[in-house]
Structure formats: structure tokens, C-alpha cells
Design a protein around this motif. Structure first.
Motif, short mmCIF file in Angstrom:
data_model
loop_
_atom_site.label_atom_id
_atom_site.label_comp_id
_atom_site.label_asym_id
_atom_site.label_seq_id
_atom_site.Cartn_x
_atom_site.Cartn_y
_atom_site.Cartn_z
N LEU A 70 62.91 4.66 22.68
CA LEU A 70 62.37 5.28 23.89
C LEU A 70 62.94 6.66 24.19
O LEU A 70 62.32 7.45 24.90
N LEU A 71 64.14 6.95 23.66
CA LEU A 71 64.75 8.26 23.89
C LEU A 71 64.75 9.13 22.64
O LEU A 71 64.95 10.34 22.72
N GLY A 72 64.56 8.50 21.48
CA GLY A 72 64.52 9.26 20.24
C GLY A 72 65.87 9.55 19.65
O GLY A 72 65.98 10.28 18.66
N ASP A 73 66.93 8.98 20.21
CA ASP A 73 68.28 9.23 19.70
C ASP A 73 69.18 8.09 20.17
O ASP A 73 68.90 7.43 21.17
N VAL A 74 70.27 7.88 19.43
CA VAL A 74 71.24 6.83 19.77
C VAL A 74 72.60 7.47 19.95
O VAL A 74 73.04 8.25 19.10
N PRO A 75 73.29 7.19 21.05
CA PRO A 75 74.60 7.80 21.28
C PRO A 75 75.66 7.27 20.32
O PRO A 75 75.56 6.13 19.86
N SER A 107 80.45 7.46 35.69
CA SER A 107 80.23 8.34 34.54
C SER A 107 79.26 7.74 33.53
O SER A 107 78.99 8.35 32.50
N MET A 108 78.71 6.55 33.83
CA MET A 108 77.84 5.87 32.88
C MET A 108 76.61 5.31 33.58
O MET A 108 76.60 5.12 34.80
N VAL A 109 75.57 5.05 32.79
CA VAL A 109 74.35 4.45 33.32
C VAL A 109 74.00 3.23 32.47
O VAL A 109 74.16 3.24 31.25
N HIS A 110 73.53 2.18 33.13
CA HIS A 110 73.18 0.95 32.43
C HIS A 110 71.80 1.09 31.79
O HIS A 110 70.88 1.66 32.38
N LEU A 111 71.67 0.56 30.59
CA LEU A 111 70.42 0.66 29.85
C LEU A 111 69.39 -0.39 30.27
O LEU A 111 68.27 -0.39 29.75
N MET A 112 69.73 -1.26 31.21
CA MET A 112 68.79 -2.31 31.59
C MET A 112 67.53 -1.74 32.25
O MET A 112 66.49 -2.40 32.29
N TYR A 113 67.63 -0.50 32.75
CA TYR A 113 66.45 0.11 33.38
C TYR A 113 65.51 0.74 32.36
O TYR A 113 64.34 0.99 32.67
N LEU A 114 66.00 0.99 31.17
CA LEU A 114 65.21 1.71 30.17
C LEU A 114 63.91 1.00 29.79
O LEU A 114 62.86 1.66 29.67
N TYR A 168 62.07 12.83 26.76
CA TYR A 168 62.87 13.61 27.70
C TYR A 168 62.61 13.16 29.14
O TYR A 168 63.54 13.07 29.95
N ALA A 169 61.36 12.87 29.45
CA ALA A 169 61.03 12.41 30.80
C ALA A 169 61.72 11.08 31.10
O ALA A 169 62.25 10.88 32.20
N ARG A 170 61.73 10.18 30.12
CA ARG A 170 62.42 8.89 30.31
C ARG A 170 63.91 9.11 30.53
O ARG A 170 64.54 8.44 31.36
N THR A 171 64.48 10.02 29.76
CA THR A 171 65.91 10.31 29.90
C THR A 171 66.22 10.82 31.29
O THR A 171 67.19 10.38 31.93
N TYR A 172 65.41 11.74 31.79
CA TYR A 172 65.65 12.29 33.13
C TYR A 172 65.53 11.20 34.20
O TYR A 172 66.31 11.17 35.15
N MET A 173 64.56 10.31 34.04
CA MET A 173 64.40 9.23 35.01
C MET A 173 65.58 8.26 34.95
O MET A 173 66.05 7.78 35.98
N LEU A 174 66.05 7.98 33.74
CA LEU A 174 67.21 7.10 33.58
C LEU A 174 68.43 7.72 34.26
O LEU A 174 69.22 7.02 34.92
#
Length: 248
Positions: free
Chosen positions: A134-139, A193-200, A173-179
Motif C-alpha cells: 500500500l505504500l510501495g516501500d518497507v521500513p 514517535s511512531m504510528v500503528h499500522l493497524m489503520y493502513l 503517497y496519499a495513503r502515507t499522508y493519511m496514515l
């Protein structure tokens, strides 16, 4: 003029008073709350957004939040309101009576949708595979803790949309900004400093995002944060403090 604090002599009349922050006032050991919120790059650079990304945020109902995201949080005001919050009634007990924040307030202040599906993200199992999809990249692993990822990685990785970005990349990018908006502004967690991925997973279909009742989720999280904040041993508070301050 000296401030006089009028508290009941019979403390048994107040439910959970021995655990409420008002006990600290009675004992003259009160503290000022420090709301947790992480600064995100997009909040200060909305003017640099691609027009298509802006349109997506407008359609999903997330665009207005960025306009109030840079509001300075008044710690003393937040502390004063938390002191007046009562768990039993979910209301603020003010000198003029009881009052509370409603869904209508959320809709008016943040312009988030009230009606729609419940916001119930996936909390169990590894969720990082959604990042690639969904974001096109993995941290990198050092930017992941459980199912949470660092804002710093999101800020650096998705700072500038490529000039010849495909429609798929624009949506990523739009999904990233919303997250980032969810995790930093409307429902920030204890880990600021972190966001949970459950919303993705809720952002898979961008045309369906506005069909969720984001206002209900924000309000319920704020209620829970206020309940937690009334504990006498707390000195920080999370969730949407912008809503609390705008409402006041």
C-alpha cells in the motif's frame, strides 16, 4: 486574589476520588499535562502537495485537519479540562454545569465524517507486509517496533512526490499522508514517535475511506484518553488534543 479550591468535605461522595487527579490538587501535588504529538513534515508543507494528492485528501475528508494541525497546544488549558472530567458521566463538571464533547463537535471542528463503518483496524499478526503493498516501500528493521513504524522514516521517505509519478505512486503517497495524520494528529498513541499500522488496511480503497466514521473513532479515543488522564499518577495525555482545545 488568591485562588480558592472548593472541594467536598465528604470525599466519599465523589466516585474514584482517591484515584482522580483532583486528589493531587487537594494534596497540593498537582502537575501539568504534556500532550504527546509528533511533528510531521506534511503539516508544514501542504502547499507543496501534488494537486491530485490534495484532491484525494479532500475527498477522504482529511484535508481540513492539516489546516489546524500546527495549532500550539495549551498545556495549562488541557490540564484544567482533564481535572474537570468525570469517568462516571463522561462529562466535564464546570461551575456552570456539566458538558461534554459530542460527535457534532468533531464534525464541526475537524470536518470528519460521522456516519459510516466502524473504524476497526487489524491489531494482531505482522502488518509490515501492507507497507510494500500500500505504500510501495518497507521500513528498515530499526524503524519498526512490533506493528508500529517511525514517523521519521515516513517523513524522510515520502517527503517529495516524484515529478513523473504514476497514479499508483500518487495513491501510495496519499495513503502515507493519511496514515501520518491519523497517528500524529487525530489519534496519536503513547509512542508519539511512531504510528500503528493497524489503520493502513482501512486505506486500501481510497474512494471508500470517507465511508468510515472517523469522527466516532476520534471521539471514543479521546474519551478513553481523558479517563486515563484523570488518574492521579499520570502526567501525560494522548489522542486528539487539538479537538479538545478547539472545543473549549
Amino acid at each position: 486574589m488568591a485562588f480558592v479550591c472548593h472541594l467536598s468535605i465528604d470525599m466519599s461522595l465523589l466516585r474514584l476520588q482517591d484515584k482522580h487527579i483532583m486528589k493531587a490538587i487537594w494534596e497540593e501535588t498537582e502537575r501539568v499535562f504534556r500532550p504527546r504529538r509528533h511533528a510531521i513534515w506534511i503539516a508544514k508543507h501542504v502547499d507543496k502537495f501534488n494537486q491530485i494528492v490534495r484532491n484525494i485528501l479532500e475527498t477522504t475528508g482529511f484535508s481540513h485537519i492539516l489546516k489546524v494541525s500546527n495549532m500550539e497546544i495549551n498545556h495549562l488549558l488541557v490540564t484544567a479540562l482533564v481535572k474537570r472530567w468525570r469517568i462516571k458521566t463522561y462529562t466535564f463538571h464546570l461551575p456552570l454545569g456539566k458538558t461534554t464533547i459530542t460527535l457534532e463537535d468533531v464534525a464541526l471542528q475537524l470536518r470528519l465524517p460521522i456516519e459510516g463503518h466502524a473504524v476497526t483496524g487489524i491489531s494482531g499478526g505482522p502488518l509490515t507486509f501492507f507497507c510494500q503493498q500500500l505504500l510501495g516501500d518497507v521500513p528498515p528493521e530499526n524503524n519498526i517496533r512490533g506493528n508500529k513504524i517511525k514517523f521519521s522514516w515516513l517523513n524522510n521517505t515520502f517527503r517529495q512526490l516524484p515529478h513523473e509519478a504514476t497514479n499508483e505512486v500518487i495513491q501510495q503517497y496519499a495513503r502515507t499522508y493519511m496514515l501520518m495524520i491519523i497517528g500524529s494528529i487525530i489519534m496519536p498513541d503513547t509512542f508519539a514517535s511512531m504510528v500503528h499500522l493497524m489503520y493502513l488496511p482501512l486505506l486500501v480503497d481510497l474512494q471508500n475511506v470517507s465511508n468510515y466514521s472517523w469522527a466516532s473513532a476520534v471521539l471514543s479515543c479521546l474519551y478513553r484518553a481523558l479517563n486515563h488522564g484523570t488518574r492521579v499518577d499520570q502526567d501525560n495525555i494522548r489522542r486528539c488534543m487539538i479537538l479538545l482545545q478547539c472545543w473549549e
